[in-house]
Design a protein around this motif. Structure first.
Motif, PDB file in Angstrom:
ATOM      1  N   PRO A  20      14.337 -29.475  21.060  1.00 52.35           N
ATOM      2  CA  PRO A  20      13.376 -29.369  19.954  1.00 52.35           C
ATOM      3  C   PRO A  20      13.500 -30.546  18.983  1.00 52.35           C
ATOM      4  CG  PRO A  20      14.569 -27.317  20.274  1.00 52.35           C
ATOM      5  CD  PRO A  20      15.229 -28.347  21.139  1.00 52.35           C
ATOM      6  N   ARG A  23      12.825 -32.112  12.065  1.00 51.48           N
ATOM      7  CA  ARG A  23      11.772 -32.559  11.147  1.00 51.48           C
ATOM      8  C   ARG A  23      12.247 -32.938   9.755  1.00 51.48           C
ATOM      9  NH1 ARG A  23       7.732 -28.580  13.454  1.00 51.48           N
ATOM     10  NH2 ARG A  23       6.531 -29.939  14.816  1.00 51.48           N
ATOM     11  N   GLY A  37      13.786 -27.868  12.262  1.00 50.93           N
ATOM     12  CA  GLY A  37      12.871 -28.476  13.218  1.00 50.93           C
ATOM     13  C   GLY A  37      12.118 -27.478  14.057  1.00 50.93           C
ATOM     14  N   GLN A  38      11.644 -27.951  15.183  1.00 46.18           N
ATOM     15  CA  GLN A  38      10.823 -27.144  16.077  1.00 46.18           C
ATOM     16  C   GLN A  38      11.638 -26.010  16.684  1.00 46.18           C
ATOM     17  OE1 GLN A  38       9.639 -30.313  18.728  1.00 46.18           O
ATOM     18  NE2 GLN A  38       7.556 -30.247  17.922  1.00 46.18           N
ATOM     19  N   ALA A  39      10.921 -24.974  17.128  1.00 44.84           N
ATOM     20  CA  ALA A  39      11.508 -23.843  17.848  1.00 44.84           C
ATOM     21  C   ALA A  39      12.598 -23.131  17.050  1.00 44.84           C
ATOM     22  CB  ALA A  39      12.035 -24.289  19.210  1.00 44.84           C
ATOM     23  N   ASP A  62       8.106 -23.023  14.547  1.00 44.73           N
ATOM     24  CA  ASP A  62       8.317 -24.392  14.082  1.00 44.73           C
ATOM     25  C   ASP A  62       8.599 -24.370  12.587  1.00 44.73           C
ATOM     26  OD1 ASP A  62       7.963 -25.430  16.581  1.00 44.73           O
ATOM     27  OD2 ASP A  62       5.908 -26.078  16.233  1.00 44.73           O
ATOM     28  N   TRP A  64       9.051 -26.633   9.246  1.00 46.99           N
ATOM     29  CA  TRP A  64       8.540 -27.918   8.788  1.00 46.99           C
ATOM     30  C   TRP A  64       9.392 -28.561   7.719  1.00 46.99           C
ATOM     31  CZ3 TRP A  64       4.656 -30.304  11.242  1.00 46.99           C
ATOM     32  CH2 TRP A  64       3.900 -29.533  12.123  1.00 46.99           C
TER      33      TRP A  64
END
Length: 132
Positions: A20, A23, A37-39, A62, A64
């Motif tokens: 993943p 972010r 971050g993602q997932a 997700d 952000w």
């Protein structure tokens, strides 16, 4: 100043694994670093000591942004905002009345801003105001 995350430490590490995307990075006053971050990825650590923080509240979503306001850690997905209490994440219900989307967080001097999908929100002293 956050010294736990540097280009030098990244270069010394092993070959990056695919996974993943990360972010947002925030440094705490005690020197710990938090990354989301993602997932549903949230990492906590410093230097070479890292752990993944897991919770059913955001698993697979997700994330952000991650931000501190008055020593309280918040994490945002596009339609949710969670606050860290002890070792758990709880919904930040104070954002509820605004019915807005959250996403990217920024804080300064006790005021947190959230820029979501078409919404701009401001929070001061746990009171949220929808700007647009």
């Amino acid at each position: 100043m956050c010294r736990s995350y540097s280009q030098a430490s990244v270069r010394r590490g092993r070959r990056a694994r695919r996974g993943p995307g990360l972010r947002h990075v925030r440094c705490a006053s005690d020197g710990k670093v938090y990354i989301c971050g993602q997932a549903g990825v949230i990492l906590e650590g410093r230097n070479d000591h890292w752990k993944r923080i897991d919770s059913d509240r955001y698993r697979g979503l997700d994330l952000w942004s991650i931000e501190f306001v008055d020593e309280t850690l918040y994490v945002a997905g596009m339609r949710m905002l969670l606050r860290r209490e002890l070792d758990d994440w709880v919904p930040a219900t104070e954002v509820g009345p605004c019915n807005g989307t959250v996403g990217y967080l920024a804080a300064h001097n006790g005021v947190m801003w959230s820029a979501g999908e078409g919404d701009l929100l401001r929070c001061e002293r746990h009171q949220w105001t929808k700007i647009r």
